[in-house]
Design an enzyme around this catalytic site. Structure first.
Site, PDB file in Angstrom:
ATOM      1  N   HIS A 157      -6.369  30.987 -24.929  1.00 56.90           N
ATOM      2  CA  HIS A 157      -6.490  30.397 -26.192  1.00 56.90           C
ATOM      3  C   HIS A 157      -4.840  29.187 -25.810  1.00 56.90           C
ATOM      4  CE1 HIS A 157      -5.169  27.410 -30.121  1.00 56.90           C
ATOM      5  NE2 HIS A 157      -6.452  27.283 -30.598  1.00 56.90           N
ATOM      6  N   GLU A 166      -2.481  27.824 -28.098  1.00 52.35           N
ATOM      7  CA  GLU A 166      -1.735  28.160 -29.090  1.00 52.35           C
ATOM      8  C   GLU A 166      -0.853  29.806 -28.611  1.00 52.35           C
ATOM      9  OE1 GLU A 166      -1.395  28.705 -33.016  1.00 52.35           O
ATOM     10  OE2 GLU A 166      -2.855  27.571 -32.922  1.00 52.35           O
ATOM     11  N   CYS A 177      -0.653  29.483 -40.673  1.00 50.89           N
ATOM     12  CA  CYS A 177      -0.571  27.740 -41.592  1.00 50.89           C
ATOM     13  C   CYS A 177      -1.403  26.975 -42.758  1.00 50.89           C
ATOM     14  CB  CYS A 177      -1.681  27.143 -40.641  1.00 50.89           C
ATOM     15  SG  CYS A 177      -2.253  25.460 -40.565  1.00 50.89           S
ATOM     16  N   SER A 221     -10.312  26.658 -33.070  1.00 48.90           N
ATOM     17  CA  SER A 221     -11.149  28.536 -33.566  1.00 48.90           C
ATOM     18  C   SER A 221     -11.064  27.814 -35.046  1.00 48.90           C
ATOM     19  CB  SER A 221      -9.490  28.391 -32.854  1.00 48.90           C
ATOM     20  OG  SER A 221      -9.393  30.174 -33.987  1.00 48.90           O
ATOM     21  N   SER A 224      -9.608  19.163 -36.672  1.00 45.25           N
ATOM     22  CA  SER A 224      -9.183  18.468 -34.955  1.00 45.25           C
ATOM     23  C   SER A 224     -10.312  16.940 -35.727  1.00 45.25           C
ATOM     24  CB  SER A 224     -10.084  19.453 -34.269  1.00 45.25           C
ATOM     25  OG  SER A 224      -8.882  20.325 -33.923  1.00 45.25           O
TER      26      SER A 224
END
Length: 422
Positions: free
Chosen positions: A176, A178, A284, A314, A383
């Protein structure tokens, strides 16, 4: 970084681009549903929308900066180092605006070779690997950095680990964007090491090694290539600091940290646990809020869930994972995946490709008489724009026989009545 060619706090043209953002992403149906306790009912059907869904602050900011870059630099080439976010509609929209995507890492010898000092380069919300950032800066390109603040907080934690001699163990997906960017922050420090764990099973392997049930060679064989160059368990798992990819399932991230912390205490003694183990809360808040909202929605009683978001997203996948434990759940990329009341294109949990499923809506088996409505829960990943979530709800209601004219009258009538009158 006080550099006139580096933008991180906006480009000074928010008011100019606000109307275009509103046109592309606003949705009247979503506003109506939110204003009516996040639910809408027609006869035998009720749609309930999660109280936290869709664009988070970091994604909203990244998209705004992309539009702002096109407006601020109309005559320059604009590149993105990867998908701005994991949403196909948004990425297609940026391509329509003339924004180009660089080749993915590893596909060409030097994917940055096409960039020169006159270009503008967007860094996505996921961030970018440190080596790429340095190369972009050296090329003299204008950099517009949309890296999410929550991601930056994870970077600060893993950098502290590396500086203090702790190996960063990251709960995430090793490929990924990130996670790759996070791990690259560790190697900025001499001797910095990292290890990526996908799930509880892989965390258990580390615990088995720490407690002597698995050899170093067996651990390396099981984990494949999910570690930094030269990784040596005997040297690099003496001190561990746990972090996570911000979009992972938060309950699993916390459980993995607890598992490893307990194993370190059993190996070195509880009194020395803090010398060998660290863990900071790098969950987060937006990811947590969306996961909590799905839990609340299902507890309130739904017959099935529709989760909207990119198939490679994800955070969307984890919303599906939570939902599928309790009710039938369908991960769709956009409203077009709802083909008909009988057919749906969706990606089952754990699969790499979407499939077609027949009888998905009828399988819920309720709402036929109107006495007990079919209750459909809807949420969307961080997103996913409101425009796509609204289109999906609209299509769901149409499939259940709601006349388009009646729905239009309800939504627009409510909007007009709420508008101030002269």
């Amino acid at each position: 970084m006080s550099d006139p060619r580096y933008f991180r706090k906006g480009l000074g043209n928010h008011d100019q681009i606000a109307p275009l953002l509103h046109a592309d992403y606003h949705n009247s149906l979503i506003e109506y549903v939110k204003a009516h306790d996040h639910r809408i009912r027609f006869d035998s059907t009720e749609v309930r929308l999660a109280h936290e869904f869709g664009f988070c602050y970091g994604v909203d900011r990244a998209v705004e900066y992309a539009y702002a870059s096109r407006d601020r630099f109309p005559d320059r080439r604009i590149w993105i180092t990867g998908e701005i976010i994991h949403n196909p509609w948004v990425n297609r929209r940026l391509e329509e605006m003339g924004i180009r995507f660089l080749d993915p890492p590893g596909t060409v010898a030097d994917r940055l070779a096409v960039i020169d000092s006159e270009d503008v380069v967007l860094i996505p919300a996921f961030g970018v690997e440190n080596d790429d950032f340095l190369k972009l800066r050296d090329r003299g390109a204008i950099l517009v950095d949309t890296t999410c603040g929550s991601v930056l907080n994870v970077w600060k934690s893993v950098e502290r680990y590396a500086k203090d001699g702790y190996t960063a163990v990251v709960h995430g997906k090793v490929q990924h964007e990130e996670t790759r960017a996070t791990c690259s922050q560790v190697t900025k420090h001499s001797g910095g090491r990292w290890l990526v764990l996908r799930d509880r099973e892989e965390a258990n392997w580390v615990c088995d090694y720490l407690e002597g049930r698995l050899s170093a060679d067996e651990l390396r064989a099981r984990l494949g290539d999910s570690w930094s160059e030269g990784f040596d368990p005997e040297r690099d798992l003496i001190r561990i600091g746990v972090a996570n990819q911000t979009t992972m399932l938060s309950s699993e991230s916390m459980e993995i940290a607890e598992m490893i912390g307990r194993s370190m205490a059993r190996r070195f003694g509880e009194e020395k646990r803090s010398e060998h183990f660290r863990s900071f809360d790098t969950i987060c808040s937006a990811t947590q809020e969306r996961q909590d909202a799905v839990g609340d929605l299902i507890k309130g009683g739904v017959d099935l869930m529709v989760v909207i978001g990119g198939f490679n997203s994800s955070n969307t996948t984890h919303l599906v994972e939570m939902s599928a434990k309790l009710v039938p759940a369908y991960h769709v990329e956009d409203a077009n995946c709802l083909i008909s009341p009988d057919w749906i294109r969706h990606q089952p949990l754990g699969e790499r490709s979407p499939v077609l499923t027949q009888g998905w809506l009828a399988a819920a088996g309720r709402g036929a008489t109107g006495e007990t409505p079919l209750v459909i829960g809807v949420t969307s990943g961080a997103s996913t724009p409101n425009s796509e979530t609204g289109r999906t709800i609209w299509r769901l209601l149409a499939f259940r026989g709601v006349p388009e004219a009646e729905l239009t009258e309800m939504v627009h009538g409510a909007r007009e009545s709420a508008s101030p009158r002269a």
